[in-house]
Design a protein around this motif. Sequence first.
Motif, PDB file in Angstrom:
ATOM      1  N   LEU A 221       0.810  38.786  32.994  1.00 17.53           N
ATOM      2  CA  LEU A 221       1.921  39.488  33.632  1.00 17.53           C
ATOM      3  C   LEU A 221       2.722  38.528  34.508  1.00 17.53           C
ATOM      4  N   ALA A 222       2.037  37.618  35.199  1.00 19.19           N
ATOM      5  CA  ALA A 222       2.733  36.604  35.997  1.00 19.19           C
ATOM      6  C   ALA A 222       3.612  35.727  35.114  1.00 19.19           C
ATOM      7  N   ASN A 223       3.111  35.386  33.915  1.00 21.86           N
ATOM      8  CA  ASN A 223       3.906  34.596  32.966  1.00 21.86           C
ATOM      9  C   ASN A 223       5.143  35.367  32.496  1.00 21.86           C
ATOM     10  N   LEU A 224       4.982  36.680  32.329  1.00 26.13           N
ATOM     11  CA  LEU A 224       6.104  37.506  31.906  1.00 26.13           C
ATOM     12  C   LEU A 224       7.186  37.557  32.988  1.00 26.13           C
ATOM     13  N   PHE A 225       6.771  37.774  34.250  1.00 23.48           N
ATOM     14  CA  PHE A 225       7.727  37.772  35.361  1.00 23.48           C
ATOM     15  C   PHE A 225       8.453  36.428  35.449  1.00 23.48           C
ATOM     16  N   GLU A 226       7.692  35.356  35.213  1.00 19.93           N
ATOM     17  CA  GLU A 226       8.277  34.012  35.281  1.00 19.93           C
ATOM     18  C   GLU A 226       9.282  33.801  34.148  1.00 19.93           C
ATOM     19  N   SER A 227       8.968  34.339  32.973  1.00 23.44           N
ATOM     20  CA  SER A 227       9.881  34.178  31.831  1.00 23.44           C
ATOM     21  C   SER A 227      11.216  34.868  32.091  1.00 23.44           C
ATOM     22  N   TYR A 228      11.188  36.031  32.768  1.00 26.88           N
ATOM     23  CA  TYR A 228      12.448  36.710  33.127  1.00 26.88           C
ATOM     24  C   TYR A 228      13.286  35.822  34.050  1.00 26.88           C
ATOM     25  N   TYR A 229      12.599  35.196  35.006  1.00 27.24           N
ATOM     26  CA  TYR A 229      13.290  34.341  35.989  1.00 27.24           C
ATOM     27  C   TYR A 229      13.912  33.120  35.300  1.00 27.24           C
TER      28      TYR A 229
END
Length: 495
Positions: free
Chosen positions: A232-240
Amino acid sequence: MNRLDFKDGALTEEKFIIGVDLGNSRAAVAYYDINTKKPTVFDVSGGYSKASVPVAVEYIPENDEWIFGEYAVLNRPVGGEVIFEDIIENMGEGKLYQIGSKTVSLCYVLSLFLKELIGSVKNINPKAQICAVYVSAPPYMTQKAKDEIKKAFFMAGYENSFMGFADERECVISQYFESEHRQNRLLLLDYGERSIRGNLFSFKEENDKIIAECDLSLFDKKGGTREIYAKLANLFESYYIENNEKSFLTEYEKKEMSIFAYEHNDLFLNRYNKSGIKLYYNFCCPPFKKVVSKAEMDSFVKPFELRLKRFLKTFQNEDCDILAFGGGFEQLWAKSAARETLGDYNAVGAAACIIACGACIIACRELGIVKGLKIEIYDKQQIKEEIGIIVGEDKFISLCEKNTFWWQEQKKKYFIIDDSGDEDYRLEIFKNTKSGLVRVSVLNLDGLRKNGKKTVRLAMQIIYESCEKAKIQIKDIGFGEIEKSTGFDKSFAIP
């Protein structure tokens, strides 16, 4: 004030008996409420209204200051901070850290956290006196880890009140037996940070205790919440990264993304949203909004949901009560998956902080404040007798740790064999039983022989294939460039 005072005086509102659930990621505390005559969980999160707090510590050199829990996780970086996480997982390793000009042990860092954690009881009563503390421990925790944790309690000033450790399953079962609704069989489902575990127990009363026999113990090592939070942290980072058209993050951005993920995990996993959610990235310039659809959220959760359901189906036809606990079952999708697979398991239910409450009950029972039979767990999956070798004249060296589970990886041990010219190049293997050492095998290591070689350096490791079947792996690892290995690498069955 210590626990011995209960022999001479009644329990008052100023004398606190507490149970501590000290997990790797979060900790919770419960105290015995003399008015309700039950253990009560209280908020130790520093005003965030949460029953548990992250087991995290941060040192800020600028102010020579230590901060704990939520504050440590959410603290914005200034520079030079030292962050301590996975503290319990690393107990027993004797780890040391350089903090400025000082060297501190991880045990000392834990003692600071414990002092803060247990000291929060004074928020209930400023005159609070901690008279007794019982601590839960996962059944696979090593004795070395327990010894360091005990030392940390002593360093924190609780040497007189520390009563000991209890298997976290014993804590849950103790709390379960406080309820009116109970059967002779109980399934414990623990969806924790490192794994999903299921333990099926049957109960029988024997003299002054209840024997809780673990009939079935299953686990999924890669199914813990750590995996879902990391992705989930990777997903949030990908949005950024996508919004800002970046190829990498600065150290500042990495820290901010870590805080952002921690703050938004619940929004993504623990709430029901018909139309999706909105994520506000306020730490960057310019700030931006990301709309995540319900379909995208469901798609992210789906693999974890299927994995959890596959695990739970193993217990689908068992006639038993069910207790589901651990951080994973606080997530809405996991609760739904459990109900879909196992039916209405809320007959007993999902229990937040049940481990801390159970530890509190055990403390009260041992002090005679509450009545109840002692719970004794018998688990066939645990190693009851150590396997090892004799070194020197009579020193037994264990190659496995007692009370660990057969599926846990045992550490390699290293030895040097001095070849004195004896024709028999053999190694005797012993089992350490209650009645003494018993020889179980003699291994032929003749393949280690090499002309002119007087000493051999070996790595040995016990590998369990089940709770009743083991083998020992022996490998010649040589002495680096000085003495090459003979290439000897052999596995021997242990009868």
